[in-house]
Design an enzyme around this catalytic site. Structure first.
Site, short mmCIF file in Angstrom:
data_model
loop_
_atom_site.label_atom_id
_atom_site.label_comp_id
_atom_site.label_asym_id
_atom_site.label_seq_id
_atom_site.Cartn_x
_atom_site.Cartn_y
_atom_site.Cartn_z
N HIS A 1 0.80 -1.22 0.00
CA HIS A 1 0.00 0.00 0.00
C HIS A 1 0.84 1.27 0.00
CE1 HIS A 1 -3.45 -2.51 0.37
NE2 HIS A 1 -3.15 -2.92 1.58
N ARG B 1 -3.38 17.65 2.59
CA ARG B 1 -2.00 18.17 2.62
C ARG B 1 -1.38 18.03 1.24
NH1 ARG B 1 0.41 13.30 1.82
NH2 ARG B 1 -0.62 11.55 2.82
N VAL C 1 3.54 13.52 -1.53
CA VAL C 1 4.90 13.21 -2.00
C VAL C 1 4.97 13.37 -3.53
CG1 VAL C 1 6.66 11.39 -2.16
CG2 VAL C 1 5.23 11.55 -0.11
#
Ligand code: ADP
Length: 447
Positions: free
Chosen positions: A235, A291, A294
């Site tokens: 995951h 947020r 990455v």
């Protein structure tokens, strides 16, 4: 606009945010643990404050120390990066109480999306398609059997407070269900201090497709297209690309529009990502991250827009800098996450990087916080850098990626670079034909 931003993170993302601040002429403060005194973001910041010993809970998760660092340095805003305190509603509330701006959404929006049952309910209410399943928490065996019977097996039991791919159990038949419900509840209670679980249809071969959104907090919302993050191990995302090889223009515009409207209606402020599983032409909401992600650089590559600039602008009250029709998509981008790990066993490989050489040339971006001679501390996650490649189309992007991977040198430690060199030559990857289980199967077959 802010005078001084404190960056409450480390590694490549701290440097990423620092670069955006410098471009905007904003002073920077970084906080760091004693293990990170030599880190690149500490070297490049205008000011730095050591906030504690190596363990995250004593440093990067220590809210009091971070607020104290803001007060000492006079920072008027905090960028949390991703991970650590970036989705901590209490942190956002405490900063607000100290008149320090949290560069992100309100504590209330973080709270709603951090509770998966509440998030799913909200998404459904906002017109976002969700995975069929229970309406809320399920505690009784009888109820679980009824719901699973209605939606059909297999089903997945998920912890409401879960995250990072933990707290999920698949049940393929009614016989599995009872055990799965009990284990899921007790594991969730132990791991997250909250044993609420819910049930949804288990999708067999979905792709993971997520939509980047932005809200101005005052009823406007836009989307920046999707990213396909189906290549995962346990995951955890390994390779991300935009646009998704699986979507056509119509599907893209449709799901983007749904997400942008939802964000506007929610009154959401700042960057967010709405994550979906996608199967047989249908989208199913799984969660929203409140947020920066990455993998945000692949979206930056195809839109030419700096998402951290945009976050800072929105948080300072400047509103969104563009309308939806001004966001244009160009070409294709792929990101490879380079971890300090053994490429076969994925065990962490901390230590000193004796030589670090990054590729260059048109369409290449490397976001990293490391350098030759840098010693990777063993306390934090193993991401040491990201290679982001952009091309006019997916074929050109893959050709350029192969070349860039050949140029990349990291000596002294093990990294996942060899895995990407294998993947870039694989026929399924070349054809964009993979689902969320593809990488695990590929790795198992190789062994
Ligand atoms: P987390 O917050 O722990 O990352 P998510 O809800 O985002 O949890 O799910 C993580 C991963 O678990 C997904 O990317 C997918 O691989 C798998 N998953 C979650 N829900 C389902 C589902 N209904 N069917 C199949 N796989 C699922």
């Amino acid at each position: 606009m802010f005078q001084k931003i404190l960056i409450a993170n480390r590694g490549e993302i701290a440097l990423r945010v620092l670069r955006a601040c410098k471009e905007l002429g904003i002073q920077t403060v970084v906080v760091h643990s004693t293990a990170d005194a030599d880190a690149m973001h500490v070297r490049l910041a205008d000011e730095s404050v050591c906030i504690g010993p190596p363990p995250s809970r004593d440093s990067y998760l220590n809210i009091h120390q971070i607020v104290a660092a803001c007060e000492i340095t006079g920072a008027d805003a905090v960028h949390p990066g991703y991970g650590f305190l970036s989705e901590n509603a209490k942190f956002a509330d405490i900063l607000a109480a100290h008149n320090i701006t949290f560069i992100g959404p309100s504590g209330d929006h973080i709270r709603i999306m951090g509770d998966k049952i509440e998030a799913k309910r909200t998404a459904k209410h906002l017109g976002i398609p969700v995975v069929p399943g229970s309406d809320g928490a399920v505690t009784e065996e009888k109820e679980a059997r009824r719901i699973a019977g209605e939606i059909g097996y297999p089903v997945i039991i998920k912890a409401s407070a879960g995250g990072g791919g933990r707290g999920m159990k698949v049940a393929r038949s009614e016989a599995d269900l009872v055990v799965a419900l009990q284990t899921a509840r007790s594991e969730a209670g132990a791991a997250f201090g909250d044993d609420a679980v819910y049930i949804e249809k288990y999708l067999e071969k979905p792709r993971h497709i997520e939509v980047q959104v932005f809200g101005d907090g005052a009823g406007r919302g836009v989307h920046f297209g999707e990213r396909d993050c189906s290549l995962q191990r346990r995951h955890q995302k390994v390779w991300e690309e935009a646009p998704s090889p699986a979507l056509n223009a119509e599907e893209r515009a449709h799901i983007g529009g749904v997400c942008a409207r939802a964000i506007a209606d929610l009154g959401y402020s700042g960057a967010g990502t709405i994550e979906f599983l996608y199967e047989n032409g249908e989208f199913y909401f799984i969660e929203m991250n409140t947020r920066l992600q990455v993998e945000h650089p692949v979206t930056e590559a195809i839109t030419g827009i700096d998402l951290v600039h945009e976050q800072i602008r929105v948080a300072s009250g400047g509103g969104l800098s563009m309308r939806q029709e001004e966001i244009r998509f160009q070409g294709h981008a792929i990101e490879c996450r380079i971890n300090a790990e053994d490429p076969r066993t994925f065990t962490p490989s901390p230590g000193t990087i004796t030589h670090f050489h990054t590729p260059g040339g048109l369409g290449i971006r490397v976001d990293s916080g490391v350098y030759s001679g840098y010693k990777i501390p063993p306390y934090y996650d193993s991401l040491i850098g990201k290679l982001i490649v952009h091309g006019r189309n997916r074929v050109e992007c893959m050709m350029r990626l192969r070349r860039a991977l050949d140029e990349f040198v990291v000596d002294g430690i093990k990294t996942t670079l060899p895995l990407f060199r294998d993947l870039v030559g694989n026929a399924d990857i070349a054809n964009g034909e993979y689902d969320i289980h593809w990488l695990e199967k590929y790795l198992a077959d190789k062994d």
